[in-house]
Design an enzyme around this catalytic site. Structure first.
Site, PDB file in Angstrom:
ATOM      1  CB  ALA A 265      -0.909  -0.002   1.224  1.00  0.00           C
ATOM      2  CB  CYS A 386      10.955   6.220   2.204  1.00  0.00           C
ATOM      3  SG  CYS A 386       9.697   5.853   3.442  1.00  0.00           S
TER       4      CYS A 386
END
Length: 448
Positions: A265, A386
């Site tokens: 997601a 990230c």
């Protein structure tokens, strides 16, 4: 001086209300999008609202330092403090708004959200600031504390960045942390060519620049791309340039038929997998939350790749016991602290700790260990985050390789061969390298 629940389309009122909500745990980008949708704001007001919200969050520690001499131990309602921060931000960082206008508007907001007494209090503080000036950050004697206040980063994070990168390199990274994020897109080459998308966006007065970081990627300015016809028709999707690199590194040859996206997601990389893989390839996309599976499916439908994506609710740590299948490729874009995203989610710097980072590293190791059992012989697994902290990046990969001698770390090769000459097999993208989000990508091959 309580914050009255008032409805207003004044961007300064909305900024103060939004900031107060973000302080209570809401994500800045989600909260901002919700406010913009609820209020009919013109482009200029939307831009001012966004600038004020992100500006205050990004520089919060600096504003606390500046404001403290003027308020001392006075108890101030949180929204009043946010209002004063918006005024200081405009005075120090925006050069097109005269001071008298900033004062007048801020006092008016105080009256709208509070009462006459609130307006008088804000008036006194602002005039005191104007008269005495803000104290200099250079007056802070301790180097780490000064850098923390200057960049508005918690001390522990400054210390970690220096420890991991050295003083000079850390300062280079920190110097760009609060820059405005760029708006970038990935062209859906299954529906349109790069040139067709460029032409379509230019016809709507967007300015387009080709990316030097990722393939089929462009930087876009001059408006909200998600409102464009090309976006609506599925010709493109919004995605940071560096976020496109993990999929580029997966070696998606025509022979690759089965792909696992272990933490998928909202589906940006999932749809990229569908775009870059063979026509008859199947992508299994997992997430632990039902509502996020809907996000994956919605993205897949808009980009016309839903027929290749099978999304299901499953904790990636339970893959071996729930999925009896070997995959040619596995992408683990792991849940992480997100410190590569500080330009887009500036508030996360204040509510995460080193203990959170270490806890996430344990989760990431568990996910890698789990899904690796479902990788086919000679298959490739890409691990990405990230974040820019080694605990969640290099350390996780090192620990995994120590426990799995049948895997090897191979050079991470992107379309534009980023940093292949740096001597490291894993790819570290810092916010100052290409002015993208910070990202880490490691490519692992299973040898038996």
């Amino acid at each position: 001086m309580s914050d009255k629940r008032v409805y207003s389309d004044n961007p300064r009122v909305l900024a103060v209300q939004t900031l107060a909500k973000i302080k209570n745990g809401a994500y800045s980008n989600l909260q901002l999008n919700q406010v913009i949708k609820q209020h009919k704001l013109g482009e200029a007001d939307t831009r001012l609202l966004t600038t004020l919200v992100y500006g205050v969050i990004q520089h919060r520690l600096t504003f606390e330092y500046w404001l403290e001499p003027f308020v001392g131990s006075k108890k101030i309602d949180p929204w009043v403090r946010e209002l004063l921060y918006t005024a200081i931000f405009q005075m120090e960082y925006l050069d097109k708004i005269p001071q008298h206008a900033i004062f007048n508007e801020s006092i008016e907001v105080a009256k709208i959200l509070g009462h006459v007494g609130t307006g008088k209090f804000v008036t006194a503080i602002l005039h005191n600031i104007s008269r005495k000036g803000l104290r200099s950050v250079a007056d802070i004697g301790d180097d780490i504390q000064r850098l923390s206040i200057e960049a508005s980063l918690p001390v522990w994070l400054v210390e970690e960045l220096i420890k991991q990168n050295g003083d000079e390199r850390a300062r280079q990274i920190i110097a760009t942390i609060n820059d405005a994020p760029k708006q970038s897109i990935r062209v859906n080459t299954l529906l349109a060519t790069d040139q067709e998308v460029v032409t379509a966006l230019e016809s709507e007065n967007f300015t387009i620049t080709a990316s030097s970081v990722a393939a089929h990627a462009f930087l876009v300015s001059g408006g909200h791309v998600a409102s464009s016809k090309a976006y609506h028709d599925g010709w493109l999707t919004l995605q940071d340039e560096s976020a496109m690199l993990p999929v580029e590194s997966l070696h998606l040859t025509p022979e690759v038929k089965s792909i696992l996206d272990a933490a998928a997601a909202p589906g940006g990389k999932t749809t990229q997998l569908a775009q870059y893989s063979a026509p008859d390839a199947v992508i299994t996309a997992l997430d632990v939350h039902e509502h996020k599976i809907k996000l994956i499916n919605n993205n897949a439908e808009r980009l016309h790749v839903a027929d290749k994506i099978h999304a299901r609710v499953l904790d990636a740590r339970k893959v071996p016991e729930q999925i009896d299948k070997k995959f040619d490729r596995i992408l683990v874009d792991a849940p992480c602290s997100g410190f590569g995203l500080l330009r887009r989610k500036p508030e996360i710097r204040y509510d995460k700790t080193l203990e959170d980072v270490e806890s996430l590293a344990r989760l990431q190791t568990q996910i890698l260990d789990s899904v690796s059992q479902n990788l086919a012989k000679n298959g490739i697994m890409v691990y990405s985050t990230c974040t820019i902290l080694r605990q969640e990046n290099d350390d996780v990969v090192t620990n995994f390789l120590e426990d799995h001698p049948n895997f090897e770390l191979i050079p991470t090769e992107t379309t534009y061969k980023l940093k292949l000459d740096h001597g490291e097999k894993a790819l570290h993208v810092y916010p100052d390298d290409y002015h993208t989000d910070g990202f880490f990508v490691a490519t692992l091959r299973k040898n038996d």
